[in-house]
Design an enzyme around this catalytic site. Sequence first.
Site, mmCIF file in Angstrom:
data_model
loop_
_atom_site.group_PDB
_atom_site.id
_atom_site.type_symbol
_atom_site.label_atom_id
_atom_site.label_comp_id
_atom_site.label_asym_id
_atom_site.label_seq_id
_atom_site.Cartn_x
_atom_site.Cartn_y
_atom_site.Cartn_z
ATOM 1 N N HIS A 156 40.965 46.465 46.820
ATOM 2 C CA HIS A 156 39.952 47.113 45.980
ATOM 3 C C HIS A 156 39.185 48.206 46.710
ATOM 4 O O HIS A 156 38.402 48.930 46.106
ATOM 5 C CB HIS A 156 38.974 46.052 45.452
ATOM 6 C CG HIS A 156 39.613 45.155 44.442
ATOM 7 N ND1 HIS A 156 39.399 45.272 43.096
ATOM 8 C CD2 HIS A 156 40.517 44.147 44.586
ATOM 9 C CE1 HIS A 156 40.121 44.370 42.449
ATOM 10 N NE2 HIS A 156 40.802 43.668 43.331
ATOM 11 N N ASP A 357 34.410 55.029 48.756
ATOM 12 C CA ASP A 357 34.418 53.876 47.870
ATOM 13 C C ASP A 357 35.812 53.729 47.283
ATOM 14 O O ASP A 357 36.442 54.738 46.958
ATOM 15 C CB ASP A 357 33.405 54.088 46.728
ATOM 16 C CG ASP A 357 32.694 52.801 46.368
ATOM 17 O OD1 ASP A 357 33.288 51.730 46.563
ATOM 18 O OD2 ASP A 357 31.549 52.871 45.885
HETATM 19 O O1 F6P Z 1 34.191 46.120 47.020
HETATM 20 C C1 F6P Z 1 34.728 44.998 47.605
HETATM 21 C C2 F6P Z 1 33.928 43.760 47.274
HETATM 22 O O2 F6P Z 1 34.639 42.624 47.687
HETATM 23 C C3 F6P Z 1 33.598 43.683 45.792
HETATM 24 O O3 F6P Z 1 34.562 43.087 45.063
HETATM 25 C C4 F6P Z 1 32.312 42.961 45.763
HETATM 26 O O4 F6P Z 1 31.479 43.352 44.711
HETATM 27 C C5 F6P Z 1 31.662 43.321 47.049
HETATM 28 O O5 F6P Z 1 32.668 43.756 47.930
HETATM 29 C C6 F6P Z 1 30.813 42.151 47.492
HETATM 30 O O6 F6P Z 1 30.898 41.865 48.805
HETATM 31 P P1 F6P Z 1 30.591 40.420 49.375
HETATM 32 O O7 F6P Z 1 31.568 39.492 48.763
HETATM 33 O O8 F6P Z 1 30.758 40.587 50.835
HETATM 34 O O9 F6P Z 1 29.198 40.094 48.968
#
Ligand code: F6P
Length: 457
Positions: A156, A357
């Site tokens: 992602h 991003d």
């Molecule tokens: O963008 C990658 C991601 O894993 C998203 O899916 C998620 O919103 C964000 O990072 C949250 O990060 P974490 O799980 O470290 O809080």
Amino acid sequence: MARLVIVSNRVPVPARKREQQAGGLAVVLEEALKGEVLWFGWSGRRAETLIVQPAMATRGATTFATIDLSEAEYRDYYAGFSNRSLWPLLHYRTGLVAFSREEYRGYRATNGKFAEALKPLLRPDDVIWVQDYHLIPLGRALREAGITQRIGFFIHIPFPPPSVIDILPPARELITDLAAYDLTGFQTEEDRENFAGCARKFLAGKEQAHAMAASVAIPVGIDGKAFAKMAKTSRMTAESHRLKHSLVGRKLIIGADRLDYSKGLPQRFEAYSELLATHAEYREKISFLQVAPRSREDVSEYRELKKSLDRLTGKINGKYAEFDWVPLRYMTHGLSRRLLAGFFRMAAIGLVTPLRDGMNLVAMEYVAAQDEEDPGVLVLSRFAGAAASLDAALIVNPHDTSAVAEAIHQGLTMPKEERHARWLALMSRIEQDSAASWCRRFLAGLTAGATSLRAAS
Ligand code: F6P
């Protein structure tokens, strides 16, 4: 129909749903999933007693199975290798990479634990779809455990060129892991080409050919109609009325991002400050609301970023505030997606200016939330994956704070006809690349391609 097995680090288990932030893969997947699903991953809890037996919960046709992490696993796998090595590297921030062999060992071992806990839950005709950078080695670990079902992987976040990937000591091993999937998905064509470059650099023979053939670029999206509906109804909430009341007719500029160095928040604040310096006509006439929920506070760079944003906010407000006007409203706790939808609808400008991003779903949510009769303007970084399709936004280089300030000015003064024409173009792309079409396209590729690809190997 085969059951779909989703594996991701975070799992929106029913009891924890309220903690979700705007955007993120959990939101996309939830919007896209149809049919019977098993969703497996981390419970979000840290426990000292090591139980590999997953906790189960059900909502509709989805069964959630989650396991806890030990303190050491959390430290090495999540806070360590995932977020102190992979996250900065994949966001092109090589100077922030803090590699440690011990953390990397913990990362691989935790992926092994995921495989071990998942294996007994699998059925012979399942289709397995692994999500994101925390779980790169999982496919290979499942294969080594004897799992023969189709396994796909989607990343992602951005995927940089081979010269950047090469910085990571275990680069070759991780690219080999990615090549073990039946299909590997990326957000943009640029990301996919970078992966193909890595396959050329680090792999050879059949493995290289497979990695290059079995990689696709499929952008994630949102359910634009559902978000638009949510924005309309959320406009009626007490909170929306309070925000409107507090603006006393001033135009609202909004930003909503996790408090992460990839989001370009200091540069965004500087750009706003520059706008107030160079366009004095906006003083007391606009208000910038930045929602920046704290994130990954176990990692020092995140704590440092918070300190610098706290300072910057004080500096800007100290310089420009009046006794009845605060130019920058900055909050470090999250708001529900529903509430944000209503706030987006109220905002004349949506500022989405990450330094890098993978996609950025907030950009799409801001557009989908707008009132068709009088839409606001999206100012979008060219380094967000979303810029590849949302080119009708005002596209900026977030490092050029003067250009961002000028784009805000352009947005604030843009005639309604132009705002409407841009909004229509943006909405049609959002509807085309929806969450559901992302899911459908990836799974079609995984199901169709896997058999022939495996037969050929
Ligand atoms: O963008 C990658 C991601 O894993 C998203 O899916 C998620 O919103 C964000 O990072 C949250 O990060 P974490 O799980 O470290 O809080």
